[in-house]
Structure formats: structure tokens, C-alpha cells
Design a protein around this motif. Structure first.
Motif, PDB file in Angstrom:
ATOM      1  N   ALA A  81       2.764 -27.356  -3.233  1.00  0.00           N
ATOM      2  CA  ALA A  81       4.374 -28.437  -2.646  1.00  0.00           C
ATOM      3  C   ALA A  81       4.016 -28.987  -4.499  1.00  0.00           C
ATOM      4  O   ALA A  81       4.568 -29.003  -5.297  1.00  0.00           O
ATOM      5  N   SER A  82       2.543 -29.343  -4.430  1.00  0.00           N
ATOM      6  CA  SER A  82       2.114 -30.102  -6.541  1.00  0.00           C
ATOM      7  C   SER A  82       2.293 -28.824  -7.523  1.00  0.00           C
ATOM      8  O   SER A  82       3.375 -30.044  -8.239  1.00  0.00           O
ATOM      9  N   ALA A  83       2.546 -27.608  -7.042  1.00  0.00           N
ATOM     10  CA  ALA A  83       3.144 -26.999  -8.173  1.00  0.00           C
ATOM     11  C   ALA A  83       4.482 -27.498  -8.161  1.00  0.00           C
ATOM     12  O   ALA A  83       4.564 -27.281  -9.844  1.00  0.00           O
ATOM     13  N   LEU A  84       5.302 -27.063  -7.295  1.00  0.00           N
ATOM     14  CA  LEU A  84       6.872 -27.740  -8.098  1.00  0.00           C
ATOM     15  C   LEU A  84       6.819 -28.447  -7.840  1.00  0.00           C
ATOM     16  O   LEU A  84       8.025 -29.086  -8.666  1.00  0.00           O
ATOM     17  N   VAL A  85       6.212 -29.182  -7.305  1.00  0.00           N
ATOM     18  CA  VAL A  85       6.480 -30.951  -7.600  1.00  0.00           C
ATOM     19  C   VAL A  85       6.191 -31.610  -8.817  1.00  0.00           C
ATOM     20  O   VAL A  85       6.806 -31.848  -9.572  1.00  0.00           O
ATOM     21  N   ALA A  86       5.352 -30.803  -9.946  1.00  0.00           N
ATOM     22  CA  ALA A  86       4.203 -31.783 -10.911  1.00  0.00           C
ATOM     23  C   ALA A  86       4.714 -30.789 -12.475  1.00  0.00           C
ATOM     24  O   ALA A  86       4.366 -31.068 -13.267  1.00  0.00           O
ATOM     25  N   HIS A  87       4.550 -29.327 -11.340  1.00  0.00           N
ATOM     26  CA  HIS A  87       4.306 -28.626 -12.836  1.00  0.00           C
ATOM     27  C   HIS A  87       5.869 -27.547 -13.122  1.00  0.00           C
ATOM     28  O   HIS A  87       5.073 -25.906 -13.041  1.00  0.00           O
ATOM     29  N   MET A  88       6.622 -27.829 -12.763  1.00  0.00           N
ATOM     30  CA  MET A  88       7.880 -26.923 -13.543  1.00  0.00           C
ATOM     31  C   MET A  88       8.517 -26.970 -14.625  1.00  0.00           C
ATOM     32  O   MET A  88       9.429 -26.862 -14.531  1.00  0.00           O
ATOM     33  N   GLY A  89       7.981 -27.854 -15.673  1.00  0.00           N
ATOM     34  CA  GLY A  89       8.843 -28.003 -17.026  1.00  0.00           C
ATOM     35  C   GLY A  89       7.698 -26.716 -17.163  1.00  0.00           C
ATOM     36  O   GLY A  89       6.966 -27.200 -18.767  1.00  0.00           O
ATOM     37  N   TRP A  90       8.446 -25.760 -17.001  1.00  0.00           N
ATOM     38  CA  TRP A  90       7.604 -24.252 -17.857  1.00  0.00           C
ATOM     39  C   TRP A  90       7.664 -24.132 -19.173  1.00  0.00           C
ATOM     40  O   TRP A  90       7.533 -23.242 -20.015  1.00  0.00           O
ATOM     41  N   LEU A  96       3.456 -23.980 -17.281  1.00  0.00           N
ATOM     42  CA  LEU A  96       3.329 -23.092 -16.711  1.00  0.00           C
ATOM     43  C   LEU A  96       2.001 -22.694 -16.585  1.00  0.00           C
ATOM     44  O   LEU A  96       2.135 -22.222 -14.943  1.00  0.00           O
ATOM     45  N   ILE A  97       1.224 -22.807 -17.413  1.00  0.00           N
ATOM     46  CA  ILE A  97      -0.909 -22.262 -16.856  1.00  0.00           C
ATOM     47  C   ILE A  97      -0.749 -22.743 -15.843  1.00  0.00           C
ATOM     48  O   ILE A  97      -1.423 -22.194 -14.323  1.00  0.00           O
ATOM     49  N   ASN A  98      -0.621 -24.692 -16.018  1.00  0.00           N
ATOM     50  CA  ASN A  98      -1.124 -25.390 -14.053  1.00  0.00           C
ATOM     51  C   ASN A  98       0.388 -24.370 -12.701  1.00  0.00           C
ATOM     52  O   ASN A  98      -0.597 -24.815 -11.661  1.00  0.00           O
ATOM     53  N   PHE A  99       1.256 -24.979 -13.312  1.00  0.00           N
ATOM     54  CA  PHE A  99       1.689 -24.206 -12.258  1.00  0.00           C
ATOM     55  C   PHE A  99       1.624 -22.820 -11.464  1.00  0.00           C
ATOM     56  O   PHE A  99       1.327 -22.475 -10.262  1.00  0.00           O
ATOM     57  N   GLN A 100       0.627 -21.747 -12.454  1.00  0.00           N
ATOM     58  CA  GLN A 100       0.286 -20.753 -12.510  1.00  0.00           C
ATOM     59  C   GLN A 100      -1.357 -20.517 -11.424  1.00  0.00           C
ATOM     60  O   GLN A 100      -1.557 -20.347 -10.643  1.00  0.00           O
TER      61      GLN A 100
END
Length: 127
Positions: A81-90, A96-100
Motif C-alpha cells: 500500500a505504501s508503495a502504491l501511495v507514496a512511490h509511484m513517481g517512477w 522507482l527504487i523505493n517502490f521496488q
């Protein structure tokens, strides 16, 4: 059965980021709420408290091996959830690294949830 010492090290490594992050959020609610407001989250102060508690309590539960499977599944969902909310600005490589990173952490928690905390855990002592 997996080596319990290695599972313990894995639990420690997975829990550290959540314990520190949750503590940081709870000791700086105003700053955390301001950050969450930038994502247009409703009731950012309440969300900051809830997120801080999930991270801190979940991290401590994983660390000591208490209700480990439940905590692991909750933190896996939280990480996604936090990846989808806070780390979508790829377009920003760090986002992108934080999302991964969040997805990788979620994967670790799913494995922990599926296989359990090992012998060096409160759950193992409770039977």
C-alpha cells in the motif's frame, strides 16, 4: 525446516526499518501528518498515528516473534500500500527504487508469514 538462526536474522533485518520508522513517525506526528497531507490523504494526523503504530507494533512483533504470521501479512500489505501511495513517481529513479524496495520487503514478509518465525520466537515458546 529452515535454520532458525537464519530466520531470526531475517526477522531482525525486516523489523529494523519498521521499528525505527514507526518510532520516528510517532515522535513527530506534525511532520508526518504534513507529509501525508501532501498525498491528499484524509485526516492526515489520524493516518500518521495509525501508520506509526502499525510500523512500530508490527516491527516489534516480528522482531520478538509474537503473532509473527499475522504481523508479517499486515506489514506485507502495508508495504504494498505504501508503495502504491507514496512511490509511484517512477520518472524519479529514487521513487522507482523505493517502490521496488517496498515490493521486496513485502515478499520477505509473505515468506515469513508462510513459513513462520522459526524456533527463536515467542510464538515457538507458546506452542
Amino acid at each position: 525446516m529452515p535454520n532458525s538462526a537464519i530466520v531470526l536474522v531475517g526477522r531482525i533485518l525486516l523489523s529494523i526499518i519498521f521499528i525505527l520508522s514507526g518510532f520516528g513517525k510517532l515522535t513527530n506526528i506534525a511532520g508526518t501528518a504534513g507529509y501525508f497531507a501532501s498525498f491528499n490523504l484524509p485526516a492526515p494526523t489520524a493516518v500518521a498515528v495509525i501508520v506509526g503504530l502499525i510500523e512500530l507494533i508490527g516491527g516489534l512483533a516480528v522482531l520478538i516473534g509474537f503473532q509473527t504470521r499475522i504481523a508479517a501479512y499486515i506489514l506485507a500489505l502495508f508495504s504494498i500500500a505504501s508503495a502504491l501511495v507514496a512511490h509511484m513517481g517512477w520518472a524519479d529513479a529514487m521513487q522507482l527504487i523505493n517502490f521496488q524496495k517496498n515490493l521486496a520487503i513485502a515478499g520477505g514478509f509473505l515468506v515469513l508469514g508462510a513459513y513462520g518465525p522459526g524456533a527463536f520466537a515467542l510464538d515457538a515458546r507458546r506452542g
